[in-house]
Scaffold this active site. Structure first.
Site, PDB file in Angstrom:
ATOM      1  N   CYS A   1       4.165  -0.207 -12.058  1.00 56.34           N
ATOM      2  CA  CYS A   1       4.355   1.029 -12.823  1.00 56.34           C
ATOM      3  C   CYS A   1       5.571   0.836 -13.718  1.00 56.34           C
ATOM      4  CB  CYS A   1       4.455   2.269 -11.934  1.00 56.34           C
ATOM      5  SG  CYS A   1       5.871   2.269 -10.860  1.00 56.34           S
TER       6      CYS A   1
ATOM      7  N   ASP B   1       0.078  -4.036  -5.935  1.00 52.50           N
ATOM      8  CA  ASP B   1       0.783  -3.040  -6.754  1.00 52.50           C
ATOM      9  C   ASP B   1       2.248  -3.195  -6.383  1.00 52.50           C
ATOM     10  OD1 ASP B   1       1.388  -0.836  -8.281  1.00 52.50           O
ATOM     11  OD2 ASP B   1       0.715   0.623  -6.798  1.00 52.50           O
TER      12      ASP B   1
ATOM     13  N   ALA C   1       0.785  -1.238   0.000  1.00 50.61           N
ATOM     14  CA  ALA C   1       0.000   0.000   0.000  1.00 50.61           C
ATOM     15  C   ALA C   1       0.817   1.288   0.000  1.00 50.61           C
ATOM     16  CB  ALA C   1      -0.942   0.004   1.198  1.00 50.61           C
ATOM     17  N   GLY C   2       2.077   1.239   0.478  1.00 51.01           N
ATOM     18  CA  GLY C   2       2.815   2.494   0.652  1.00 51.01           C
ATOM     19  C   GLY C   2       3.174   3.166  -0.660  1.00 51.01           C
ATOM     20  N   PRO C   3       3.081   4.477  -0.757  1.00 55.69           N
ATOM     21  CA  PRO C   3       2.726   5.451   0.282  1.00 55.69           C
ATOM     22  C   PRO C   3       1.222   5.676   0.455  1.00 55.69           C
ATOM     23  CG  PRO C   3       3.429   6.587  -1.712  1.00 55.69           C
ATOM     24  CD  PRO C   3       3.572   5.116  -1.989  1.00 55.69           C
ATOM     25  N   GLY C   4       0.387   5.019  -0.351  1.00 53.51           N
ATOM     26  CA  GLY C   4      -1.035   5.067  -0.009  1.00 53.51           C
ATOM     27  C   GLY C   4      -1.951   5.718  -1.022  1.00 53.51           C
TER      28      GLY C   4
HETATM   29  C1  LIG Z   1       4.786   0.278  -6.106  1.00 54.48           C
HETATM   30  S1  LIG Z   1       4.770   0.610  -4.419  1.00 54.48           S
HETATM   31  C2  LIG Z   1       3.046   0.697  -4.091  1.00 54.48           C
HETATM   32  C3  LIG Z   1       2.438   2.029  -4.417  1.00 54.48           C
HETATM   33  C4  LIG Z   1       1.071   2.203  -3.773  1.00 54.48           C
HETATM   34  N1  LIG Z   1       0.166   1.158  -4.190  1.00 54.48           N
HETATM   35  C5  LIG Z   1       0.463   3.558  -4.080  1.00 54.48           C
HETATM   36  O1  LIG Z   1      -0.334   3.661  -5.016  1.00 54.48           O
HETATM   37  O2  LIG Z   1       0.766   4.512  -3.365  1.00 54.48           O
HETATM   38  C6  LIG Z   1       5.189  -0.940  -3.703  1.00 54.48           C
HETATM   39  C7  LIG Z   1       5.187  -0.933  -2.189  1.00 54.48           C
HETATM   40  O3  LIG Z   1       5.334  -2.284  -1.755  1.00 54.48           O
HETATM   41  C8  LIG Z   1       6.108  -2.288  -0.572  1.00 54.48           C
HETATM   42  N2  LIG Z   1       6.640  -3.662  -0.387  1.00 54.48           N
HETATM   43  C9  LIG Z   1       7.808  -4.177  -0.811  1.00 54.48           C
HETATM   44  N3  LIG Z   1       7.901  -5.470  -0.468  1.00 54.48           N
HETATM   45  C10 LIG Z   1       6.767  -5.785   0.181  1.00 54.48           C
HETATM   46  C11 LIG Z   1       6.291  -6.956   0.787  1.00 54.48           C
HETATM   47  N4  LIG Z   1       7.003  -8.081   0.793  1.00 54.48           N
HETATM   48  N5  LIG Z   1       5.073  -6.911   1.383  1.00 54.48           N
HETATM   49  C12 LIG Z   1       4.352  -5.764   1.404  1.00 54.48           C
HETATM   50  N6  LIG Z   1       4.765  -4.622   0.863  1.00 54.48           N
HETATM   51  C13 LIG Z   1       5.952  -4.627   0.249  1.00 54.48           C
HETATM   52  C14 LIG Z   1       7.152  -1.235  -0.846  1.00 54.48           C
HETATM   53  O4  LIG Z   1       7.721  -0.799   0.382  1.00 54.48           O
HETATM   54  C15 LIG Z   1       6.325  -0.168  -1.555  1.00 54.48           C
HETATM   55  O5  LIG Z   1       5.818   0.747  -0.624  1.00 54.48           O
END
Ligand SMILES: C[S@@+](CC[C@H](N)C(=O)[O-])C[C@H]1O[C@@H](n2cnc3c(N)ncnc32)[C@H](O)[C@@H]1O
Length: 477
Positions: A410, A357, A290-293
């Site tokens: 992305c 994502d 979800a980060g950054p959300g």
């Molecule tokens: C592409 S970003 C997501 C962007 C978000 N969906 C948005 O629209 O703001 C991928 C995220 O996955 C997190 N991430 C990486 N490995 C992960 C894991 N094993 N489980 C959950 N989150 C993870 C990363 O820290 C990052 O924040």
């Protein structure tokens, strides 16, 4: 005549004049190079400081931004031109000198700054940050560059297209060659399409807002912006586009979190997952990365309108805090947890809809991160591969039978998109997943050129969005 008499009288020493705009742009370029910093994170605090010191007005800030972003984006082309103007290999030029040179070339060939001003400002900057000797070198190189325009230089330094299409495109459009190859593989087609895509990567993206449903409306945002400063989105029913130079923070809805800044491609991905047909229960949604959300905030608002709850999970605690902030004030139920989606704390079959994502190379968002193309390496993809497959496999286990998983990146790189989904469906490296494709195209109504399906690839040059990828899968057993 003795030596003393022969020597020309020394010029009175003039202290170099520090031009705050170019000095700040140089500082930002050095931070990107030396500290692997991101331009979009380094620049705003530098600009803020300069404004606070009374050094900068809006025009100065706009010029500094253009110098930093333009230089970073076009660095591949500018390096090739500088290389043609010096008699030693480019790698032997010190990085700070190359930054001053590339920024000078950008002013000469990529802006309307008059030639004499571009050269003298660059030489003056070199005197301040590099010293007299290197300033002379900068002067000599930039005078050579100034002898021709961009088209003339490209004819000289880029290999002919017919001899080596990818190298030609790499130099002309300033992308690493391997990125040109990967984007072309994903896009398919002939020369015109890939040229349009590479050029779109070099343009500054519009700032797009999302009116989070149930919390704000596009009408509210358009009214607040006024006719001159706001336009409806192209594809997303929640989107509003801001005129160039607009500042999202001036809008009350943005300050209150009822609206946010979000590319239309991301809005389309979240909305497609939310609207995918589903039979039976539809009350438990998960955003597994979800980060950054940004997408979580839109999903949470859509979930609230349907009486569903969103669980937003993120592995990195500091990014989970950003998710908390993005979701604050959401009218419906939600929870944010720090969790690893490859070792999930939730039970199999828990959710009705899941968005994954996944972390990726970001090759679809090159417009936003001007330095990213030079920093990424082909090997990075191998690093992401097991994580992307693991996250998708776990998502397919976490969704109930009949539920929907959206796998998004992305990046349009095939190794991160369709290849991942097909590997997981076929069970490469494990058991085949019990899931089937859902055609994602009808879930982006009105959006043209979505390809042959069932997955969807958006493109900057065709849709004005980041190159987001979405595959929708339904668990069958
Ligand atoms: C592409 S970003 C997501 C962007 C978000 N969906 C948005 O629209 O703001 C991928 C995220 O996955 C997190 N991430 C990486 N490995 C992960 C894991 N094993 N489980 C959950 N989150 C993870 C990363 O820290 C990052 O924040």
């Amino acid at each position: 005549m003795n030596d003393q008499q022969r020597r020309r009288p020394a010029k009175p020493h003039r202290r170099p004049k520090k031009d705050p705009v170019r000095f700040l742009a140089f500082e930002a370029l050095r931070a990107v190079d030396e500290r692997d910093a991101y331009a979009n994170l380094v620049l705003p605090p530098l600009l803020k400081k300069a404004r606070a010191a009374g050094d900068f007005d809006n025009r100065d800030a706009a010029l500094a931004t253009e110098l930093v972003y333009g230089t970073l984006r076009r660095q591949g082309t500018y390096d090739a031109i500088v290389a043609a103007c010096i008699d030693r290999p480019l790698r032997e030029v010190d990085p700070p000198v190359l930054d001053v040179l590339d920024m000078g070339v950008h002013q000469l060939l990529g802006t309307r700054i008059p030639t004499h001003a571009a050269v003298s400002a660059s030489v003056e900057l070199a005197r301040v940050v590099l010293g007299e000797g290197r300033a002379k070198f900068v002067n000599a190189v930039l005078r050579k560059v100034a002898a021709d325009d961009l088209d003339g230089w490209l004819e000289r330094v880029a290999p002919p297209y017919d001899e080596d299409p990818e190298d030609h495109l790499a130099v002309v459009h300033s992308h690493p060659r391997w990125v040109v190859s990967a984007l072309w593989d994903a896009l398919g087609g002939g020369r015109a399409g890939i040229e349009n895509l590479l050029e779109a990567d070099n343009e500054r993206p519009e700032v797009t807002l999302v009116a989070r449903p149930g919390r704000s409306t596009t009408e509210e945002l358009l009214t607040a912006l006024g006719e001159e400063n706001g336009l409806p989105g192209r594809w997303s029913p929640y989107a509003v586009r801001m005129a160039e130079g607009g500042e999202p923070g001036v809008l009350e809805a943005v300050r209150e979190g009822r609206a946010g800044v979000q590319d239309e491609g991301s809005q389309l991905v979240a909305a497609a997952l939310a609207h995918a047909p589903l039979e039976g229960r539809d009350s438990r949604w998960l955003d597994g990365c979800a980060g950054p959300g940004g997408k979580a905030a839109l999903l949470a608002a859509l979930a609230a309108g349907r009486g569903a709850a969103l669980l937003a999970a993120e592995k990195q605690p500091h990014r989970a805090r950003l998710v908390e902030r993005a979701l604050a004030g959401n009218p419906g139920p939600y929870q944010v947890v720090t969790a690893d989606g490859t070792r999930p704390p939730w039970r199999p079959g828990t959710f009705d809809r899941i968005l994954m994502d996944v972390p990726c190379s970001g090759l679809g968002a090159l417009r936003r991160r001007p330095e990213a193309r030079w920093r990424r390496r082909p090997e990075d993809l191998e690093g992401f591969a097991p994580l992307q497959r693991g996250l998708l496999r776990e998502a397919l286990a976490a969704v109930r039978v009949g539920g929907v998983v959206g796998y998004a990146t992305c990046s349009p790189h095939l190794a991160e998109t369709r290849v991942v989904v097909e590997d997981v469906l076929r069970g490469r490296g494990g058991r085949p997943a019990e899931a089937e494709w859902i055609d994602a195209r009808p879930l982006m109504p009105g959006v043209p050129a979505l390809g042959d399906g069932p997955d969807v690839q958006l493109w900057p040059h065709l849709h004005g969005t980041d190159a987001m990828y979405l595959a929708l899968l339904r668990r069958t057993g």
